[in-house]
Design a protein around this motif. Structure first.
Motif, PDB file in Angstrom:
ATOM      1  N   ILE A  45      -1.808  -6.681   0.290  1.00 15.24           N
ATOM      2  CA  ILE A  45      -0.417  -6.802   0.467  1.00 15.24           C
ATOM      3  C   ILE A  45       0.114  -6.002   1.638  1.00 15.24           C
ATOM      4  CG2 ILE A  45      -0.264  -6.422  -2.014  1.00 15.24           C
ATOM      5  CD1 ILE A  45       0.792  -3.722  -1.775  1.00 15.24           C
ATOM      6  N   PRO A  46       1.394  -7.024   2.183  1.00 15.83           N
ATOM      7  CA  PRO A  46       1.988  -6.598   3.335  1.00 15.83           C
ATOM      8  C   PRO A  46       2.547  -5.079   3.036  1.00 15.83           C
ATOM      9  CG  PRO A  46       2.688  -8.746   2.823  1.00 15.83           C
ATOM     10  CD  PRO A  46       1.932  -8.124   1.436  1.00 15.83           C
ATOM     11  N   LEU A  47       2.637  -4.196   4.333  1.00 12.67           N
ATOM     12  CA  LEU A  47       3.286  -2.837   4.152  1.00 12.67           C
ATOM     13  C   LEU A  47       3.937  -2.830   5.429  1.00 12.67           C
ATOM     14  CD1 LEU A  47      -0.119  -1.352   2.724  1.00 12.67           C
ATOM     15  CD2 LEU A  47       1.987  -1.474   1.484  1.00 12.67           C
ATOM     16  N   SER A  79      -7.515   1.497  -1.712  1.00 12.83           N
ATOM     17  CA  SER A  79      -6.950   0.132  -1.577  1.00 12.83           C
ATOM     18  C   SER A  79      -5.698   0.114  -2.471  1.00 12.83           C
ATOM     19  CB  SER A  79      -7.946  -0.961  -2.207  1.00 12.83           C
ATOM     20  OG  SER A  79      -7.537  -2.202  -2.444  1.00 12.83           O
ATOM     21  N   LEU A  80      -4.777  -0.671  -1.991  1.00 11.57           N
ATOM     22  CA  LEU A  80      -3.496  -1.003  -2.800  1.00 11.57           C
ATOM     23  C   LEU A  80      -3.455  -2.228  -3.379  1.00 11.57           C
ATOM     24  CD1 LEU A  80      -0.963   0.908  -0.359  1.00 11.57           C
ATOM     25  CD2 LEU A  80      -2.149   2.041  -2.532  1.00 11.57           C
ATOM     26  N   ALA A  81      -4.418  -2.850  -3.392  1.00  9.66           N
ATOM     27  CA  ALA A  81      -4.442  -4.487  -3.635  1.00  9.66           C
ATOM     28  C   ALA A  81      -3.865  -4.454  -5.232  1.00  9.66           C
ATOM     29  CB  ALA A  81      -5.598  -5.080  -3.540  1.00  9.66           C
ATOM     30  N   ALA A  82      -4.120  -3.413  -6.193  1.00  7.80           N
ATOM     31  CA  ALA A  82      -3.764  -3.688  -7.530  1.00  7.80           C
ATOM     32  C   ALA A  82      -2.260  -3.319  -7.700  1.00  7.80           C
ATOM     33  CB  ALA A  82      -4.731  -2.821  -8.508  1.00  7.80           C
ATOM     34  N   MET A  83      -1.593  -2.730  -6.592  1.00  9.96           N
ATOM     35  CA  MET A  83      -0.400  -2.218  -6.805  1.00  9.96           C
ATOM     36  C   MET A  83       0.548  -3.396  -6.322  1.00  9.96           C
ATOM     37  SD  MET A  83      -0.765   0.616  -8.243  1.00  9.96           S
ATOM     38  CE  MET A  83       0.769   1.312  -7.909  1.00  9.96           C
ATOM     39  N   LYS A  84       0.123  -4.662  -6.242  1.00  8.76           N
ATOM     40  CA  LYS A  84       0.925  -5.884  -5.810  1.00  8.76           C
ATOM     41  C   LYS A  84       2.170  -5.842  -6.676  1.00  8.76           C
ATOM     42  CE  LYS A  84      -1.201  -9.094  -4.254  1.00  8.76           C
ATOM     43  NZ  LYS A  84      -2.085 -10.258  -4.000  1.00  8.76           N
ATOM     44  N   GLY A  85       3.460  -5.906  -5.775  1.00  7.47           N
ATOM     45  CA  GLY A  85       4.620  -5.919  -6.913  1.00  7.47           C
ATOM     46  C   GLY A  85       5.277  -4.827  -6.889  1.00  7.47           C
ATOM     47  N   SER A  86       4.754  -3.718  -6.606  1.00  6.72           N
ATOM     48  CA  SER A  86       5.271  -2.303  -6.728  1.00  6.72           C
ATOM     49  C   SER A  86       6.324  -1.992  -5.769  1.00  6.72           C
ATOM     50  CB  SER A  86       4.125  -1.102  -6.505  1.00  6.72           C
ATOM     51  OG  SER A  86       3.379  -1.263  -7.385  1.00  6.72           O
ATOM     52  N   THR A  87       7.431  -1.115  -5.988  1.00  9.76           N
ATOM     53  CA  THR A  87       8.357  -0.765  -4.798  1.00  9.76           C
ATOM     54  C   THR A  87       7.455   0.263  -3.807  1.00  9.76           C
ATOM     55  OG1 THR A  87       9.180   1.028  -5.935  1.00  9.76           O
ATOM     56  CG2 THR A  87      10.083  -0.978  -6.486  1.00  9.76           C
ATOM     57  N   GLU A  88       8.297   0.539  -2.897  1.00 12.76           N
ATOM     58  CA  GLU A  88       7.769   1.434  -1.724  1.00 12.76           C
ATOM     59  C   GLU A  88       7.566   2.632  -2.504  1.00 12.76           C
ATOM     60  OE1 GLU A  88       9.486   3.245   2.190  1.00 12.76           O
ATOM     61  OE2 GLU A  88       8.891   1.607   2.338  1.00 12.76           O
ATOM     62  N   ASP A  89       8.566   3.072  -3.164  1.00 20.08           N
ATOM     63  CA  ASP A  89       8.645   4.705  -4.049  1.00 20.08           C
ATOM     64  C   ASP A  89       7.264   4.539  -4.777  1.00 20.08           C
ATOM     65  OD1 ASP A  89      10.840   5.453  -2.624  1.00 20.08           O
ATOM     66  OD2 ASP A  89      12.144   4.972  -4.093  1.00 20.08           O
ATOM     67  N   GLN A  90       7.141   3.619  -5.567  1.00 22.10           N
ATOM     68  CA  GLN A  90       5.885   3.409  -6.516  1.00 22.10           C
ATOM     69  C   GLN A  90       4.491   3.695  -5.674  1.00 22.10           C
ATOM     70  OE1 GLN A  90       7.012  -0.076  -8.273  1.00 22.10           O
ATOM     71  NE2 GLN A  90       7.944   1.020 -10.225  1.00 22.10           N
ATOM     72  N   LEU A  91       4.554   2.958  -4.423  1.00 21.65           N
ATOM     73  CA  LEU A  91       3.281   3.032  -3.803  1.00 21.65           C
ATOM     74  C   LEU A  91       3.109   4.193  -3.353  1.00 21.65           C
ATOM     75  CD1 LEU A  91       3.724  -0.415  -1.602  1.00 21.65           C
ATOM     76  CD2 LEU A  91       1.907   0.171  -3.559  1.00 21.65           C
ATOM     77  N   VAL A  92       3.991   4.744  -2.640  1.00 18.92           N
ATOM     78  CA  VAL A  92       4.092   6.299  -2.195  1.00 18.92           C
ATOM     79  C   VAL A  92       3.683   7.419  -3.335  1.00 18.92           C
ATOM     80  CG1 VAL A  92       5.270   8.318  -1.119  1.00 18.92           C
ATOM     81  CG2 VAL A  92       5.642   6.026  -0.291  1.00 18.92           C
ATOM     82  N   ALA A  93       4.264   7.146  -4.537  1.00 22.98           N
ATOM     83  CA  ALA A  93       3.888   8.092  -5.724  1.00 22.98           C
ATOM     84  C   ALA A  93       2.484   7.889  -6.105  1.00 22.98           C
ATOM     85  CB  ALA A  93       4.817   7.889  -6.829  1.00 22.98           C
ATOM     86  N   HIS A  94       1.986   6.820  -6.117  1.00 20.84           N
ATOM     87  CA  HIS A  94       0.544   6.350  -6.395  1.00 20.84           C
ATOM     88  C   HIS A  94      -0.389   6.992  -5.615  1.00 20.84           C
ATOM     89  CE1 HIS A  94      -3.091   3.988  -7.210  1.00 20.84           C
ATOM     90  NE2 HIS A  94      -3.044   3.608  -6.038  1.00 20.84           N
ATOM     91  N   LEU A 109     -11.833   3.558  -3.206  1.00 20.87           N
ATOM     92  CA  LEU A 109     -10.900   3.718  -4.544  1.00 20.87           C
ATOM     93  C   LEU A 109      -9.925   2.524  -4.648  1.00 20.87           C
ATOM     94  CD1 LEU A 109      -9.710   7.463  -3.780  1.00 20.87           C
ATOM     95  CD2 LEU A 109     -11.841   6.664  -4.969  1.00 20.87           C
ATOM     96  N   SER A 110      -9.783   2.239  -5.900  1.00 20.84           N
ATOM     97  CA  SER A 110      -8.872   0.822  -6.286  1.00 20.84           C
ATOM     98  C   SER A 110      -8.590   1.251  -7.652  1.00 20.84           C
ATOM     99  CB  SER A 110      -9.896  -0.465  -5.932  1.00 20.84           C
ATOM    100  OG  SER A 110     -10.806  -0.504  -7.073  1.00 20.84           O
TER     101      SER A 110
END
Length: 355
Positions: free
Chosen positions: A161-163, A124-139, A99-100
């Motif tokens: 992206i680094p996590l 994959s979270l590659a498309a979420m580059k530049g997102s905040t941690e909160d945004q990544l978790v919500a995604h 999934l991406s």
């Protein structure tokens, strides 16, 4: 779909630890899907003893989404897995869909994967580059509302992206996460994932898989002990979801069986430990480390071309191919490590898979 809806026998495959090849993409000379050879690859993986396959992931080429192949490729793999009678008879499988994309796309892909019968989605979270941690978790929470998730720490060299450990603690706390594939190709970042899972108290629910193709054997042999709420907690990496295991898959299954036996016995023979460097040396050739992974997919294609499973090494991007000297490196590792190569197995069964 919640993870407790996964058939228990399939969930047991994931929990025990399995070889899950990152499925490659068979194309013809016009860079169109070669359905016969694509089907043959799935049959090969299952006959080799894989516990399932991961389809629509990096090794399948993320660009399948741009050319209308995402659904056909996922559908073909699932149908083949359902129809095929593997060597030794049918057995439970754990099937993973890649999934991406941004949240809307990832949710739609999860819905499709669920309809097709996949057990989980590798996100994959590659498309979420530049997102905040909160945004990544919500995604992640939004996608987990559709399908059980396998987390994916993709190495930055190919778009990851680094996590942080804090992110992985929050990710592991999502109830519909069943596993995490760690593929940062970096020991510090791998430990961040494991620390996060332990900190979330999720070690029993979230099964760890290596995606570190550069460190496969020791990832699977090492216990990882961290302190949680004042007490030491030990977890292990149980299996592998690997591009490296998309080739020489029969040998990968045999290797994982040896590792499981060693872990169960509490003893790791020196010759098993020595395989770590040999497998990593093979991966350097497969993944074209000398040229920053430019030929990482083409290298795998070349092995399968030599074995007669693929007609050529074509990728969707015409610029992707073998790098200078990569062919020679592949020949070297195949010559030096014949015990890691399954040419005889493929030659014996290739006609059956291509039928």
């Amino acid at each position: 779909m919640h993870w407790n809806e996964i058939p228990p026998e399939s969930l047991a495959v994931l929990r025990r630890g399995a070889v899950i090849p990152a499925h490659l993409l068979a194309l013809d000379g016009q860079r169109r899907l070669d359905e016969r050879r694509q089907r043959a690859l799935t049959r090969y993986y299952l006959d080799a003893g894989a516990g399932g396959v991961a389809v629509g992931v990096h090794s399948t080429q993320f660009a399948i989404r741009d050319v209308g192949l995402y659904e056909p490729v996922l559908s073909l793999a699932m149908q083949t897995a359902r129809d095929w009678e593997p060597l030794g008879g049918r057995r439970p499988l754990f099937m993973v869909a890649g999934l991406s994309g941004a949240t809307g796309q990832a949710v739609r892909e999860a819905e499709l994967a669920r309809r097709l019968g996949y057990h989980a989605g590798l996100l994959s979270l590659a498309a979420m580059k530049g997102s905040t941690e909160d945004q990544l978790v919500a995604h992640c929470e939004a996608v987990a509302g559709v399908l059980p998730l396998v987390g994916f720490y993709l190495q930055p060299a190919v778009g990851g992206i680094p996590l942080t450990a804090a992110f992985w603690r929050r990710f592991a706390a999502i109830d519909n996460v069943v596993a995490i594939k760690m593929a940062p190709f970096n020991r510090y970042r791998t430990l961040d994932v494991i620390r996060g899972v332990v900190a979330a108290g999720a070690g029993d629910r979230v099964t760890l898989y290596t995606g570190n193709d550069d460190h496969i054997v020791l990832d699977l042999l090492c216990p990882f002990t961290f302190v949680h709420e004042g007490r030491p907690v030990t977890v292990r990496i149980r299996g592998g979801l690997l591009g490296h295991w998309s080739v020489w898959t029969q040998r990968a299954v045999q290797l994982l069986e040896r590792i499981h036996a060693a872990v169960d016995s509490g003893q790791a023979p020196a010759e098993l430990l020595a395989l770590d460097a040999q497998v990593t040396d093979c991966n350097a050739a497969l993944f074209d480390v000398a040229h920053d992974f430019h030929g990482c997919i083409a290298g795998c294609h070349e092995v399968l071309r030599q074995q007669g499973l693929l007609q050529g090494i074509w990728c969707l991007d015409p610029a992707e191919g073998l790098s200078a000297g990569q062919s020679e490196e592949l020949a070297r590792v195949q010559r030096d490590y014949p015990h890691l190569v399954d040419d005889a197995f493929v030659a014996q069964h290739r006609a059956r898979w291509l039928a």
